[in-house]
Design a protein around this motif. Structure first.
Motif, PDB file in Angstrom:
ATOM      1  N   TYR A   1     -24.120  49.353 -31.568  1.00 54.77           N
ATOM      2  CA  TYR A   1     -22.885  48.561 -31.540  1.00 54.77           C
ATOM      3  C   TYR A   1     -21.640  49.405 -31.751  1.00 54.77           C
ATOM      4  CZ  TYR A   1     -25.675  44.276 -31.792  1.00 54.77           C
ATOM      5  OH  TYR A   1     -26.543  43.246 -31.526  1.00 54.77           O
ATOM      6  N   THR A   2     -21.783  50.706 -31.817  1.00 54.68           N
ATOM      7  CA  THR A   2     -20.630  51.582 -32.031  1.00 54.68           C
ATOM      8  C   THR A   2     -19.599  51.383 -30.932  1.00 54.68           C
ATOM      9  OG1 THR A   2     -22.009  53.246 -33.127  1.00 54.68           O
ATOM     10  CG2 THR A   2     -19.867  53.972 -32.300  1.00 54.68           C
ATOM     11  N   GLY A   3     -18.376  51.139 -31.343  1.00 56.54           N
ATOM     12  CA  GLY A   3     -17.283  50.954 -30.387  1.00 56.54           C
ATOM     13  C   GLY A   3     -17.172  49.569 -29.797  1.00 56.54           C
ATOM     14  N   LYS A   4     -18.114  48.687 -30.117  1.00 56.64           N
ATOM     15  CA  LYS A   4     -18.078  47.325 -29.579  1.00 56.64           C
ATOM     16  C   LYS A   4     -17.362  46.398 -30.542  1.00 56.64           C
ATOM     17  CE  LYS A   4     -22.275  47.805 -26.807  1.00 56.64           C
ATOM     18  NZ  LYS A   4     -23.643  47.287 -26.533  1.00 56.64           N
ATOM     19  N   PRO A   5     -16.703  45.355 -30.024  1.00 58.17           N
ATOM     20  CA  PRO A   5     -15.978  44.430 -30.897  1.00 58.17           C
ATOM     21  C   PRO A   5     -16.907  43.729 -31.882  1.00 58.17           C
ATOM     22  CG  PRO A   5     -15.370  44.100 -28.594  1.00 58.17           C
ATOM     23  CD  PRO A   5     -16.563  45.005 -28.604  1.00 58.17           C
ATOM     24  N   ALA A   6     -16.355  43.404 -33.038  1.00 60.62           N
ATOM     25  CA  ALA A   6     -17.130  42.712 -34.061  1.00 60.62           C
ATOM     26  C   ALA A   6     -17.624  41.356 -33.565  1.00 60.62           C
ATOM     27  CB  ALA A   6     -16.293  42.534 -35.321  1.00 60.62           C
ATOM     28  N   VAL A   7     -16.819  40.687 -32.743  1.00 60.28           N
ATOM     29  CA  VAL A   7     -17.219  39.381 -32.217  1.00 60.28           C
ATOM     30  C   VAL A   7     -18.524  39.496 -31.431  1.00 60.28           C
ATOM     31  CG1 VAL A   7     -16.627  37.541 -30.600  1.00 60.28           C
ATOM     32  CG2 VAL A   7     -14.904  38.393 -32.175  1.00 60.28           C
ATOM     33  N   ALA A   8     -18.635  40.532 -30.593  1.00 51.28           N
ATOM     34  CA  ALA A   8     -19.847  40.721 -29.786  1.00 51.28           C
ATOM     35  C   ALA A   8     -21.040  41.049 -30.675  1.00 51.28           C
ATOM     36  CB  ALA A   8     -19.627  41.838 -28.764  1.00 51.28           C
ATOM     37  N   TYR A   9     -20.845  41.944 -31.617  1.00 49.59           N
ATOM     38  CA  TYR A   9     -21.921  42.338 -32.536  1.00 49.59           C
ATOM     39  C   TYR A   9     -22.442  41.144 -33.321  1.00 49.59           C
ATOM     40  CZ  TYR A   9     -23.320  43.814 -37.286  1.00 49.59           C
ATOM     41  OH  TYR A   9     -23.932  43.942 -38.509  1.00 49.59           O
ATOM     42  N   LYS A  10     -21.537  40.388 -33.926  1.00 50.93           N
ATOM     43  CA  LYS A  10     -21.970  39.286 -34.783  1.00 50.93           C
ATOM     44  C   LYS A  10     -22.542  38.130 -33.960  1.00 50.93           C
ATOM     45  CE  LYS A  10     -19.579  40.555 -38.920  1.00 50.93           C
ATOM     46  NZ  LYS A  10     -18.992  40.084 -40.187  1.00 50.93           N
ATOM     47  N   SER A  11     -21.995  37.902 -32.774  1.00 48.30           N
ATOM     48  CA  SER A  11     -22.551  36.866 -31.898  1.00 48.30           C
ATOM     49  C   SER A  11     -23.991  37.193 -31.512  1.00 48.30           C
ATOM     50  CB  SER A  11     -21.694  36.718 -30.636  1.00 48.30           C
ATOM     51  OG  SER A  11     -20.413  36.197 -30.936  1.00 48.30           O
ATOM     52  N   ASN A  12     -24.232  38.451 -31.142  1.00 53.18           N
ATOM     53  CA  ASN A  12     -25.576  38.868 -30.740  1.00 53.18           C
ATOM     54  C   ASN A  12     -26.581  38.721 -31.876  1.00 53.18           C
ATOM     55  OD1 ASN A  12     -24.800  39.490 -28.139  1.00 53.18           O
ATOM     56  ND2 ASN A  12     -24.543  41.670 -28.537  1.00 53.18           N
ATOM     57  N   GLU A  13     -26.170  39.079 -33.081  1.00 55.89           N
ATOM     58  CA  GLU A  13     -27.078  38.989 -34.222  1.00 55.89           C
ATOM     59  C   GLU A  13     -27.377  37.531 -34.583  1.00 55.89           C
ATOM     60  OE1 GLU A  13     -28.779  41.382 -35.551  1.00 55.89           O
ATOM     61  OE2 GLU A  13     -27.841  42.930 -34.325  1.00 55.89           O
ATOM     62  N   ARG A  14     -26.385  36.683 -34.495  1.00 57.29           N
ATOM     63  CA  ARG A  14     -26.622  35.251 -34.763  1.00 57.29           C
ATOM     64  C   ARG A  14     -27.505  34.636 -33.684  1.00 57.29           C
ATOM     65  NH1 ARG A  14     -20.794  35.296 -36.002  1.00 57.29           N
ATOM     66  NH2 ARG A  14     -20.477  34.508 -33.895  1.00 57.29           N
ATOM     67  N   LYS A  15     -27.287  35.062 -32.445  1.00 56.41           N
ATOM     68  CA  LYS A  15     -28.111  34.565 -31.338  1.00 56.41           C
ATOM     69  C   LYS A  15     -29.575  34.931 -31.546  1.00 56.41           C
ATOM     70  CE  LYS A  15     -28.384  34.680 -26.270  1.00 56.41           C
ATOM     71  NZ  LYS A  15     -27.777  35.250 -25.029  1.00 56.41           N
ATOM     72  N   PHE A  16     -29.826  36.140 -32.050  1.00 55.14           N
ATOM     73  CA  PHE A  16     -31.194  36.579 -32.312  1.00 55.14           C
ATOM     74  C   PHE A  16     -31.878  35.646 -33.303  1.00 55.14           C
ATOM     75  CE2 PHE A  16     -34.151  38.919 -35.030  1.00 55.14           C
ATOM     76  CZ  PHE A  16     -35.045  39.409 -34.099  1.00 55.14           C
ATOM     77  N   PHE A  17     -31.164  35.263 -34.345  1.00 52.39           N
ATOM     78  CA  PHE A  17     -31.743  34.362 -35.332  1.00 52.39           C
ATOM     79  C   PHE A  17     -32.098  33.015 -34.719  1.00 52.39           C
ATOM     80  CE2 PHE A  17     -30.689  37.214 -38.734  1.00 52.39           C
ATOM     81  CZ  PHE A  17     -31.598  36.867 -39.725  1.00 52.39           C
ATOM     82  N   GLU A  18     -31.187  32.478 -33.936  1.00 54.80           N
ATOM     83  CA  GLU A  18     -31.445  31.169 -33.350  1.00 54.80           C
ATOM     84  C   GLU A  18     -32.568  31.231 -32.318  1.00 54.80           C
ATOM     85  OE1 GLU A  18     -27.695  29.356 -32.207  1.00 54.80           O
ATOM     86  OE2 GLU A  18     -27.451  28.660 -34.282  1.00 54.80           O
ATOM     87  N   LYS A  19     -32.704  32.353 -31.619  1.00 56.02           N
ATOM     88  CA  LYS A  19     -33.826  32.520 -30.682  1.00 56.02           C
ATOM     89  C   LYS A  19     -35.162  32.521 -31.412  1.00 56.02           C
ATOM     90  CE  LYS A  19     -32.073  34.862 -26.550  1.00 56.02           C
ATOM     91  NZ  LYS A  19     -32.168  36.101 -25.735  1.00 56.02           N
ATOM     92  N   ASN A  20     -35.125  32.901 -32.685  1.00 55.20           N
ATOM     93  CA  ASN A  20     -36.338  32.954 -33.481  1.00 55.20           C
ATOM     94  C   ASN A  20     -36.532  31.697 -34.340  1.00 55.20           C
ATOM     95  OD1 ASN A  20     -37.816  35.814 -33.385  1.00 55.20           O
ATOM     96  ND2 ASN A  20     -35.625  36.131 -33.092  1.00 55.20           N
ATOM     97  N   GLY A  21     -35.879  30.639 -33.926  1.00 55.97           N
ATOM     98  CA  GLY A  21     -36.141  29.347 -34.533  1.00 55.97           C
ATOM     99  C   GLY A  21     -35.313  28.978 -35.741  1.00 55.97           C
TER     100      GLY A  21
END
Length: 263
Positions: free
Chosen positions: A209-229
């Motif tokens: 995630y180096t150099g990527k916006p915080a919005v993208a990083y945090k969205s992706n991590e939250r999406k991972f949780f929801e994909k896992n139920g």
């Protein structure tokens, strides 16, 4: 400032301001004030700029992408952060979060989570800013990371209260921070030391995630949780980038922070 709430900060600042009375600006390059706000610190006397209105624009996300606090407003921000109003504003946010949490019908299946940011949400870095100034200088990653590695962040009392309530309801805790993986151990130790003693997951920013916006990083991590139920019941942070994007959860709560902006 209520000295019983931030006892370590009170001791820290007492030492610093005693030292600065003997040797000008020895520890604090930008002398702000004594331990409590003084009159005339609301920005109304700054020609052409209302610091109160500037802070309102920051908190309502009408002012975006800013790099530093206006120089004329450093005193105002310092007084605000170390004074009663910051604590009152934090309480107002957390009280709404508590009312929401108490209204929930928790399923109790272990899949409901509440996402907490860390810096200026669960851990306060006020001792760092009291030493280095309240946002008028560009962000210095070196000195801030040195501070983080000391593991001396303070619990924001209002957020600690929310954390304890969420746990008591059977909702699991996820910490999602912009701190890096190299800071995992010190961050975990710091959280536990000030009362955040347990969690489902502590997520730190990896090299991908180096150099990527915080919005993208945090969205992706939250999406991972929801994909896992998992179901994100609540989400709280001090930056808009903590609560914008995708998979933000059922309710979001924004704590005040006029010190810096993270996109």
């Amino acid at each position: 400032m209520e000295t019983h709430v931030f006892p370590l900060l009170s001791s820290f600042l007492s030492i610093i301001f005693l030292a600065t009375s003997q040797a000008s600006d020895l520890y604090i390059p930008h002398q702000i004030h004594l331990l409590r706000p003084q009159s005339g610190a609301h920005g109304r006397d700054v020609p052409g700029l209302s610091c109160l209105s500037w802070r309102l624009s920051v908190e309502t996300h009408n002012l975006v992408g800013w790099k530093t606090v206006p120089q004329q407003c450093e005193n105002y921000v310092g007084h605000y952060m170390l004074g009663k109003q910051y604590r009152d504003d934090s309480k107002a946010v957390v009280n709404e979060a508590l009312l929401y949490a108490q209204s929930l019908k928790v399923a109790g299946d272990g899949k409901e989570i509440w996402v907490f940011d860390i810096d200026e949400t669960t851990l306060s870095n006020l001792p760092y800013f009291a030493k280095h100034g309240f946002g008028t200088e560009p962000y210095n990653a070196t000195t801030f990371n040195e501070w983080v590695m000391e593991g001396k962040g303070l619990a924001l009392p209002e957020t600690l209260k929310l954390y304890q309530k969420v746990l008591s309801l059977g909702i699991k805790i996820v910490f999602l921070t912009g701190r890096t993986e190299s800071q995992r151990s010190v961050t975990a130790t710091n959280l536990k030391k000030v009362g955040f003693h347990t969690w489902e997951k502590l997520i730190l920013k990896g090299p991908s995630y180096t150099g990527k916006p915080a919005v993208a990083y945090k969205s992706n991590e939250r999406k991972f949780f929801e994909k896992n139920g998992y179901r994100i019941i609540g989400n709280i942070g001090d930056q808009w980038s903590d609560i914008l994007g995708t998979n933000t959860g059922n309710r979001t709560f924004k704590l005040p922070d006029p010190l810096y902006y993270v996109s």
